[in-house]
Design a protein around this motif. Structure first.
Motif, PDB file in Angstrom:
ATOM      1  N   ARG A  98      20.750  28.310  67.501  1.00 18.87           N
ATOM      2  CA  ARG A  98      20.308  29.248  68.533  1.00 18.87           C
ATOM      3  C   ARG A  98      19.201  28.553  69.310  1.00 18.87           C
ATOM      4  NH1 ARG A  98      17.433  34.613  66.574  1.00 18.87           N
ATOM      5  NH2 ARG A  98      15.629  33.234  66.452  1.00 18.87           N
ATOM      6  N   VAL A  99      19.301  28.555  70.640  1.00 13.30           N
ATOM      7  CA  VAL A  99      18.264  27.885  71.438  1.00 13.30           C
ATOM      8  C   VAL A  99      17.682  28.851  72.463  1.00 13.30           C
ATOM      9  CG1 VAL A  99      19.242  25.580  71.215  1.00 13.30           C
ATOM     10  CG2 VAL A  99      19.977  27.046  73.109  1.00 13.30           C
ATOM     11  N   MET A 100      16.446  28.557  72.849  1.00 13.46           N
ATOM     12  CA  MET A 100      15.818  29.337  73.905  1.00 13.46           C
ATOM     13  C   MET A 100      16.283  28.774  75.255  1.00 13.46           C
ATOM     14  SD  MET A 100      14.136  31.760  72.864  1.00 13.46           S
ATOM     15  CE  MET A 100      13.759  32.370  71.242  1.00 13.46           C
ATOM     16  N   PRO A 101      16.464  29.614  76.251  1.00 15.44           N
ATOM     17  CA  PRO A 101      16.925  29.122  77.550  1.00 15.44           C
ATOM     18  C   PRO A 101      15.841  28.309  78.244  1.00 15.44           C
ATOM     19  CG  PRO A 101      16.326  31.426  77.680  1.00 15.44           C
ATOM     20  CD  PRO A 101      16.199  31.051  76.247  1.00 15.44           C
ATOM     21  N   ASP A 102      16.261  27.478  79.202  1.00 16.30           N
ATOM     22  CA  ASP A 102      15.291  26.727  79.996  1.00 16.30           C
ATOM     23  C   ASP A 102      14.471  27.686  80.849  1.00 16.30           C
ATOM     24  OD1 ASP A 102      16.391  24.507  78.892  1.00 16.30           O
ATOM     25  OD2 ASP A 102      17.830  24.220  80.544  1.00 16.30           O
ATOM     26  N   GLY A 103      15.165  28.642  81.421  1.00 16.93           N
ATOM     27  CA  GLY A 103      14.464  29.597  82.274  1.00 16.93           C
ATOM     28  C   GLY A 103      14.026  30.820  81.483  1.00 16.93           C
ATOM     29  N   LYS A 104      14.189  31.997  82.113  1.00 15.50           N
ATOM     30  CA  LYS A 104      13.761  33.226  81.463  1.00 15.50           C
ATOM     31  C   LYS A 104      14.805  33.703  80.466  1.00 15.50           C
ATOM     32  CE  LYS A 104      12.464  36.573  84.178  1.00 15.50           C
ATOM     33  NZ  LYS A 104      11.940  37.323  85.274  1.00 15.50           N
ATOM     34  N   ILE A 105      14.343  34.252  79.353  1.00 17.39           N
ATOM     35  CA  ILE A 105      15.275  34.763  78.351  1.00 17.39           C
ATOM     36  C   ILE A 105      15.861  36.085  78.849  1.00 17.39           C
ATOM     37  CG2 ILE A 105      13.487  36.027  77.054  1.00 17.39           C
ATOM     38  CD1 ILE A 105      15.015  35.071  74.497  1.00 17.39           C
ATOM     39  N   GLN A 106      17.170  36.277  78.579  1.00 21.40           N
ATOM     40  CA  GLN A 106      17.802  37.553  78.955  1.00 21.40           C
ATOM     41  C   GLN A 106      17.280  38.649  78.039  1.00 21.40           C
ATOM     42  OE1 GLN A 106      19.536  38.019  81.578  1.00 21.40           O
ATOM     43  NE2 GLN A 106      19.924  35.865  82.132  1.00 21.40           N
ATOM     44  N   LYS A 107      16.953  39.798  78.639  1.00 29.67           N
ATOM     45  CA  LYS A 107      16.380  40.890  77.860  1.00 29.67           C
ATOM     46  C   LYS A 107      17.287  42.107  77.901  1.00 29.67           C
ATOM     47  CE  LYS A 107      11.409  40.359  77.900  1.00 29.67           C
ATOM     48  NZ  LYS A 107      10.151  40.874  78.395  1.00 29.67           N
ATOM     49  N   LEU A 108      17.426  42.769  76.748  1.00 26.32           N
ATOM     50  CA  LEU A 108      18.135  44.047  76.680  1.00 26.32           C
ATOM     51  C   LEU A 108      17.144  45.062  76.155  1.00 26.32           C
ATOM     52  CD1 LEU A 108      20.772  45.731  76.850  1.00 26.32           C
ATOM     53  CD2 LEU A 108      21.271  45.000  74.518  1.00 26.32           C
ATOM     54  N   ILE A 109      16.805  46.044  77.003  1.00 28.73           N
ATOM     55  CA  ILE A 109      15.789  47.018  76.622  1.00 28.73           C
ATOM     56  C   ILE A 109      16.481  48.307  76.168  1.00 28.73           C
ATOM     57  CG2 ILE A 109      13.831  48.375  77.475  1.00 28.73           C
ATOM     58  CD1 ILE A 109      13.744  45.961  79.666  1.00 28.73           C
ATOM     59  N   ILE A 110      16.193  48.720  74.933  1.00 26.55           N
ATOM     60  CA  ILE A 110      16.815  49.944  74.398  1.00 26.55           C
ATOM     61  C   ILE A 110      15.874  51.118  74.648  1.00 26.55           C
ATOM     62  CG2 ILE A 110      17.794  51.056  72.361  1.00 26.55           C
ATOM     63  CD1 ILE A 110      18.196  48.335  71.132  1.00 26.55           C
ATOM     64  N   THR A 111      16.370  52.192  75.269  1.00 26.82           N
ATOM     65  CA  THR A 111      15.522  53.370  75.465  1.00 26.82           C
ATOM     66  C   THR A 111      15.746  54.335  74.315  1.00 26.82           C
ATOM     67  OG1 THR A 111      17.116  54.739  76.635  1.00 26.82           O
ATOM     68  CG2 THR A 111      15.885  53.109  77.955  1.00 26.82           C
ATOM     69  N   GLU A 112      14.795  55.275  74.147  1.00 29.29           N
ATOM     70  CA  GLU A 112      14.862  56.126  72.955  1.00 29.29           C
ATOM     71  C   GLU A 112      15.993  57.159  73.012  1.00 29.29           C
ATOM     72  OE1 GLU A 112      11.257  59.044  74.509  1.00 29.29           O
ATOM     73  OE2 GLU A 112      10.977  57.671  72.811  1.00 29.29           O
ATOM     74  N   GLU A 113      16.572  57.383  74.215  1.00 28.45           N
ATOM     75  CA  GLU A 113      17.671  58.360  74.304  1.00 28.45           C
ATOM     76  C   GLU A 113      18.888  57.943  73.464  1.00 28.45           C
ATOM     77  OE1 GLU A 113      16.110  57.121  76.926  1.00 28.45           O
ATOM     78  OE2 GLU A 113      15.208  58.839  77.948  1.00 28.45           O
ATOM     79  N   THR A 114      18.991  56.665  73.167  1.00 30.17           N
ATOM     80  CA  THR A 114      20.156  56.185  72.409  1.00 30.17           C
ATOM     81  C   THR A 114      20.081  56.581  70.943  1.00 30.17           C
ATOM     82  OG1 THR A 114      19.052  54.112  71.886  1.00 30.17           O
ATOM     83  CG2 THR A 114      20.416  54.146  73.869  1.00 30.17           C
ATOM     84  N   ALA A 115      18.868  56.967  70.495  1.00 27.38           N
ATOM     85  CA  ALA A 115      18.631  57.164  69.069  1.00 27.38           C
ATOM     86  C   ALA A 115      19.632  58.127  68.433  1.00 27.38           C
ATOM     87  CB  ALA A 115      17.205  57.653  68.837  1.00 27.38           C
ATOM     88  N   LYS A 116      19.972  59.187  69.147  1.00 23.51           N
ATOM     89  CA  LYS A 116      20.808  60.226  68.527  1.00 23.51           C
ATOM     90  C   LYS A 116      22.293  59.907  68.583  1.00 23.51           C
ATOM     91  CE  LYS A 116      18.037  64.343  68.433  1.00 23.51           C
ATOM     92  NZ  LYS A 116      17.217  64.976  69.464  1.00 23.51           N
ATOM     93  N   ILE A 117      22.669  58.929  69.365  1.00 28.72           N
ATOM     94  CA  ILE A 117      24.111  58.727  69.518  1.00 28.72           C
ATOM     95  C   ILE A 117      24.582  57.360  69.046  1.00 28.72           C
ATOM     96  CG2 ILE A 117      23.581  58.502  72.020  1.00 28.72           C
ATOM     97  CD1 ILE A 117      26.638  59.227  72.310  1.00 28.72           C
ATOM     98  N   ARG A 118      23.866  56.304  69.410  1.00 28.58           N
ATOM     99  CA  ARG A 118      24.324  54.947  69.099  1.00 28.58           C
ATOM    100  C   ARG A 118      23.103  54.066  69.169  1.00 28.58           C
ATOM    101  NH1 ARG A 118      29.569  53.654  68.809  1.00 28.58           N
ATOM    102  NH2 ARG A 118      30.052  51.453  68.956  1.00 28.58           N
ATOM    103  N   PRO A 119      22.272  54.073  68.142  1.00 30.28           N
ATOM    104  CA  PRO A 119      20.906  53.567  68.279  1.00 30.28           C
ATOM    105  C   PRO A 119      20.750  52.043  68.342  1.00 30.28           C
ATOM    106  CG  PRO A 119      21.285  54.386  66.066  1.00 30.28           C
ATOM    107  CD  PRO A 119      22.513  54.706  66.845  1.00 30.28           C
ATOM    108  N   PHE A 120      21.744  51.290  67.900  1.00 32.14           N
ATOM    109  CA  PHE A 120      21.509  49.856  67.756  1.00 32.14           C
ATOM    110  C   PHE A 120      22.207  49.029  68.839  1.00 32.14           C
ATOM    111  CE2 PHE A 120      21.417  51.689  63.438  1.00 32.14           C
ATOM    112  CZ  PHE A 120      20.064  51.541  63.216  1.00 32.14           C
ATOM    113  N   ALA A 121      21.558  47.938  69.208  1.00 28.05           N
ATOM    114  CA  ALA A 121      22.184  47.012  70.146  1.00 28.05           C
ATOM    115  C   ALA A 121      21.643  45.617  69.879  1.00 28.05           C
ATOM    116  CB  ALA A 121      21.898  47.415  71.585  1.00 28.05           C
TER     117      ALA A 121
END
Lengths: 557, 508
Positions: A98-121
């Motif tokens: 696993r390597v870090m990118p040269d530029g900016k790392i891609q981010k996936l932000i999980i909001t709390e609304e997911t908690a009740k239905i499908r909490p993990f990503a």
């Protein structure tokens, strides 16, 4: 057991040699796979839809290979080839990085609304990949296999893969009211709201099976990029905007789910399998996942774990006598890089991210045995000294069966499951009076309840055999089930004996005589005063000619 | 003494004939029923080599009763034609004649007659031609005279459709002299009677030889069901090998014992509604051994006993769900748990054969319920080699000697092996059972000592039975729809004597 379908010639090309069907079958057997079928697309279509439809289809030879249900790393051509090549010591197991990118790392932000239905990503990026038509097809097919197996038909995990060059991060994984979600899904030409889509997909043969996962929830999960483009509405469908093609060079992969462990495993499998085609082979670009609580982690995990197992333990569990060095070699052939360390009896084994199935030393022992060859192991008899005992109820059943036949009655074997009607209405009883156990998910009425009496089965046997010469004299000794709150599960089996006599005349004395004979065999004298048996008229008037004698044995639980 | 007057006549005629005679011709000559001559032929045949009789069947056209009437009196249409005078006849009157209805329409279509509907007192029928040929009568008379062959196929079939002609098959005997031909024969005795013995007349009487080709009379008897005969044999094999029978008298099981105790995770596909029958009532198990449940929960969700575990949220509600057991391994788990509570540990060999249930799609080899055979050995230091050794002995007793083992996956055994045997008929290796070493994650939470291994194997009872009795559809073997004749006719089950025993090995 999942079945993976691969093109034979492509497989042989990747293995660097050809095999006859028999040779390949043999190799599969040794490795714990099964060459289930040799076919072609044409043959499959012709079998399912007839020759006409098959006319234009490809007749490239396909191997259908059964893969053990816990080997997610063998669910595609790439994994199968890697596994077999390492097994045959033609290549060394690649190391996944696993390597870090040269530029900016891609981010996936999980909001709390997911908690009740499908909490993990979780998420990752495959950079500078080179697809061909076959590689692309395999990539899509692997996702489908994972969805069907470890992902439990997308209920536990759903995978979305996207052309990163069409998107711009950071990405947001959130949940919204269905009416507030609107996008153009894969293979559609216009935008729909989530409500509309759920309706449209009710008639989609493929997607309709997944709708129930979110259908009745107030909020549906959805992933957006920073411009508000919908990547996917897991676990149903991806957006059309970011669809991948053969020409896609950079892939953003997201896995959402209700089981974090499995989501991580699925992501690991996809990136380990297909990073083979990246410019930097077996190298995966990390993505950062930010959790609702503000903490963040990078994925894929691609964790290598070290296990120590003593060589003599492996030898003892398998029943072989190999040196620690040989055992380490055997394990290395199973994709478990191993070396002898410490006192020379200790083997250190590296569990790669592809082998999520290895959770205990016993899994390592098995792999050593497979590499050694099951059929090379010396068979021996254990010295376990025991005295055999029959279960008393079964012993009595066996004795009685023979004497029932000696009395001229023929044994039948009927089903333990039946319809409510069979045990109630047809016998003039109310179902509530039967104390029957009820099945919650029968596919047909034949499986509504467990029988509470053997009689319906015998009567149905007679009905199906009306062409046979009379009389019919039948019996069955088997278990029935009654609800009973004194047992741990709330129900109890009873062993019953039931006999019927069927003729043009009633012949009650014949069945009566049989009862007397059974009592004689059981050494029970007639007459209440002698502590023996007595026959009384039954209260239910429904059974005029067929009288069932139930004998509850003292040994019965 | 000849056997009745007809037989005597037959023998005389046969003596006078050169070559032989036909039974039908003889009957015609003697002016008697053909059946009587056939009876005489059969009784003479039974006496041995007096005559030889060869069965011949010939097809012949015969007139039906109506056909004979027409041959005699003319067709209905001809009769109608003849009954019409030159001045015509009222149609209503004509219809009252015996041949009226049929004859009218036929005569109309032959254009022999016409109807004048304008007549004053209702429709009247007139002749159109002066005379006509009654072809139907002529043809039937030809058949009556034995000249049916003079008619074309079409003509015959038309008459047959009118039910005037029928084709009959006549079975006759061509009788000729046998090697022991004689016109004076005496009847042979068929049975020895007490009178013959007491009078001593048996010494002088000829006895009819016994016909060994005929079938004997089967005794009145009851029969055991073939599948359960095979079950008895499997029980016997286990007992011979020193295995103790486990109690399996609970079709209803909790998910806990059926799955969780076996380290089968709660999201496992086998626990799906599509594969397993769950219960609506009683929906949940009332009691579970809570201490043990806690250890199982921990092993699933967090690991332990050297295991990583499955790392998911284990739910008690899921474990409480009642179901129809999907395998007898649930009973094995209960037996091993009981064994683990007894200190010190004593080695055991267990077996069971009982029903299990699957909510599966049904086909020629799958039913919703079937019988599972299971063997279990628990002892210190058991190896994979031991498992293979026990399997070899077990299958040898079934008459299966060529075995091969394939690595496999099973959630509760590791290592796991599928057992294959070489099938002589199919000329390939077929799977005959599944086996493995129970996982430590299953055994250690029960409380079994760490160095105790448990090896186990299982197979279905139906499959070897279907192979043994040559049954292709499982519905022909199990359930109320089976043909009882199959049960009546099924031979003994001798598993080690496949497929047919040599003559020296007689059944016990």
């Amino acid at each position: 057991m999942p079945t993976v379908s691969v093109k034979r010639d492509l497989l042989f090309q990747a293995l660097g040699r050809t095999y006859t069907d028999e040779e390949f079958d043999e190799l599969c057997f040794e490795f714990g796979l099964e060459l289930d079928e040799i076919t072609s697309e044409k043959e499959i279509i012709s079998k399912e839809q007839g020759n006409v439809k098959a006319a234009g289809a490809s007749d490239v030879v396909l191997y259908k290979i059964d893969v053990p249900a816990n080997r997610y790393d063998l669910l595609c051509l790439e994994g199968l080839v890697r596994g077999l090549q390492v097994f045959k010591e033609r290549i060394k197991a690649p190391v996944y990085k696993r390597v870090m990118p040269d530029g900016k790392i891609q981010k996936l932000i999980i909001t709390e609304e997911t908690a009740k239905i499908r909490p993990f990503a979780v998420a990752a990026v495959l950079r500078n990949i080179k697809f061909t038509k076959d590689r692309y097809d395999s990539f899509i097919e692997l996702q489908e296999k994972l969805h069907q197996n470890i992902c439990r038909k997308r209920a536990l995990v759903a995978i979305g893969t996207h052309d990163l060059d069409t998107l711009s991060g950071p990405f947001t994984y959130t949940a919204k009211r269905p009416s507030d979600i609107k996008f153009k899904p894969l293979n559609k030409t216009k935008e729909y709201t989530a409500c509309e889509l759920m309706n449209i997909y009710k008639t989609d043969n493929h997607l309709k099976h997944y709708l129930h996962i979110i259908e009745n929830k107030p909020l549906y999960p959805v992933i957006y990029d920073s411009n508000g483009v919908v990547l996917s509405m897991p676990p149903i469908i991806n957006g059309d905007h970011s669809r991948i093609t053969v020409n896609t060079r950079n892939i953003f992969i997201e896995c959402t789910g209700t089981d974090f462990t499995k989501a991580k495993i699925v992501l690991d499998i996809i990136v380990t399998m297909f990073s083979e085609y990246c410019e930097n082979q077996f190298t995966v670009e990390a993505a950062e996942v930010v959790f609702p609580n503000g903490k963040s982690s990078t994925f894929p995990e691609l964790a290598y774990r070290k296990e120590m197992v003593r060589a003599d333990l492996i030898n003892k569990k398998v029943g072989i006598r190999e040196t620690p060095e040989n055992l380490a070699k055997l394990l290395t052939r199973m994709y478990l890089k191993s070396e002898v360390i410490g006192d020379g009896n200790q083997i250190e084994i590296e569990i790669p991210p592809t082998r999520a199935d290895i959770i205990h030393a016993c899994d390592i022992v098995e792999d050593a045995a497979i590499a050694y060859g099951y059929n090379n192991i010396q068979m021996t008899l254990p010295k376990t000294y025991t005295i055999a005992n029959q279960f008393p109820l079964n012993k009595l059943t066996e004795l009685l069966r023979y004497d029932m036949a000696a009395a001229g009655f023929t044994e039948v074997l009927t089903f333990a499951l039946c319809s409510q009607e069979d045990i109630a209405d047809k016998l003039g009883l109310d179902i509530s009076a039967t104390k029957a156990v009820h099945i919650s998910n029968p596919k047909t009425a034949e499986f509504q309840v467990a029988r509470t009496t053997l009689l319906p089965g015998l009567l149905k046997t007679i009905a199906a055999n009306r062409k046979m010469p009379l009389p019919l004299k039948l019996f069955e000794i088997s278990d029935i089930v009654i609800k009973d709150s004194n047992t741990d599960v709330g129900a109890k089996n009873y062993r019953h004996l039931c006999a019927v006599y069927y003729n043009k005349n009633p012949g009650f004395e014949i069945i009566h005589g049989l009862l007397d004979r059974i009592m004689q065999l059981l050494d029970v004298p007639p007459g209440e005063d002698k502590g023996g048996y007595v026959i009384k008229a039954s209260e239910g008037g429904s059974l005029l000619q067929h009288v069932e004698y139930l004998q509850e044995h003292p040994e019965s639980p | 003494m000849a056997d009745g007057p007809v037989a005597e006549l037959l023998l005389r005629r046969l003596e006078a004939s050169d070559g032989g005679l036909d039974s039908a011709e003889l009957a015609a000559e003697l002016g008697m029923e053909h059946q009587a001559v056939v009876g005489a032929v059969k009784s003479l045949q039974a006496l041995g080599e007096i005559i030889e009789a060869e069965l011949r069947s010939t097809k012949r056209w015969e007139l039906t009763a109506e056909g004979e009437e027409i041959a005699r009196e003319g067709s209905h249409e001809a009769r109608v034609f003849r009954s019409i005078p030159p001045e015509g006849l009222a149609q209503s009157e004509l219809m009252r004649l015996p041949s009226g209805k049929v004859g009218f329409s036929k005569a109309m279509s032959n254009k022999w007659i016409r109807v004048d509907k304008s007549a004053a007192d209702g429709p009247r029928v007139f002749r159109v031609v002066d005379s006509m040929e009654d072809e139907v009568q002529r043809r039937l008379q030809l058949v009556q005279g034995g000249q049916a062959e003079k008619l074309g196929e079409k003509e015959r079939s038309e008459l047959r459709k009118r039910k005037l002609l029928a084709e009959v098959t006549l079975k006759t005997y061509w009788v000729s002299k046998g090697s022991a031909f004689s016109t004076s024969i005496s009847k042979q005795e068929t049975e020895l009677s007490p009178e013959m013995i007491s009078s001593g007349s048996w010494r002088d009487r000829p006895f009819k030889p016994y016909n060994f080709l005929a079938h004997g009379v089967l005794p009145d008897s009851g029969h055991l069901h073939p599948l359960l005969k095979v079950r008895s044999q499997f029980r016997q094999i286990f007992l011979e090998m020193g295995f103790t029978e486990m109690p399996t008298y609970n079709f209803i099981e909790s998910s806990f014992w059926n799955f969780d105790a076996l380290f089968q995770p709660q999201q496992h596909p086998a626990r799906d509604q599509h594969d397993t029958f769950f219960l609506r009532d009683p929906a949940e198990a009332l009691q579970l051994p809570m201490d043990y449940v806690q250890r199982v929960k921990r092993t699933h969700s967090q690991g332990g006993y050297g295991s990583q575990g499955y790392k998911y949220t284990w739910k008690l509600d899921e474990a409480r769900k009642n179901l129809l057991r999907t395998h007898t391994t649930s009973a094995s788990a209960r037996a091993l748990y009981r064994l683990a509570q007894k200190k010190p540990f004593t080695p055991v060999k267990y077996f069971s054969i009982d029903r299990v249930f699957r909510n599966e799609t049904l086909d020629a080899t799958h039913l919703a319920e079937f019988h599972q055979i299971e063997g279990v050995v628990a002892d210190h230091g058991l190896t994979l080699g031991h498992l293979m050794g026990v399997l070899r002995e077990f299958f040898t007793k079934l008459g299966i000697t060529q075995l091969r083992f394939k690595p496999a996956y099973n959630p509760y055994t590791e290592p796991s092996m599928e057992v294959f045997s070489y099938h002589q008929g199919l000329k390939k290796w077929v799977e005959v059972g599944n086996s493995g070493v129970f996982r430590p994650e299953m055994l250690l939470p029960m409380g079994l000592p760490e160095n105790v291994s448990v090896i186990a194997w299982g197979l279905s009872l139906e499959r070897p039975t279907m192979i043994k009795y040559g049954i292709n559809n499982i519905r022909d073997l199990v359930g109320h729809k089976v043909n009882l004749q199959m049960v009546y006719d099924s031979p003994l089950c001798r598993l080690d004597a496949e497929p047919r025993p040599p003559p020296t090995q007689e059944a016990a």
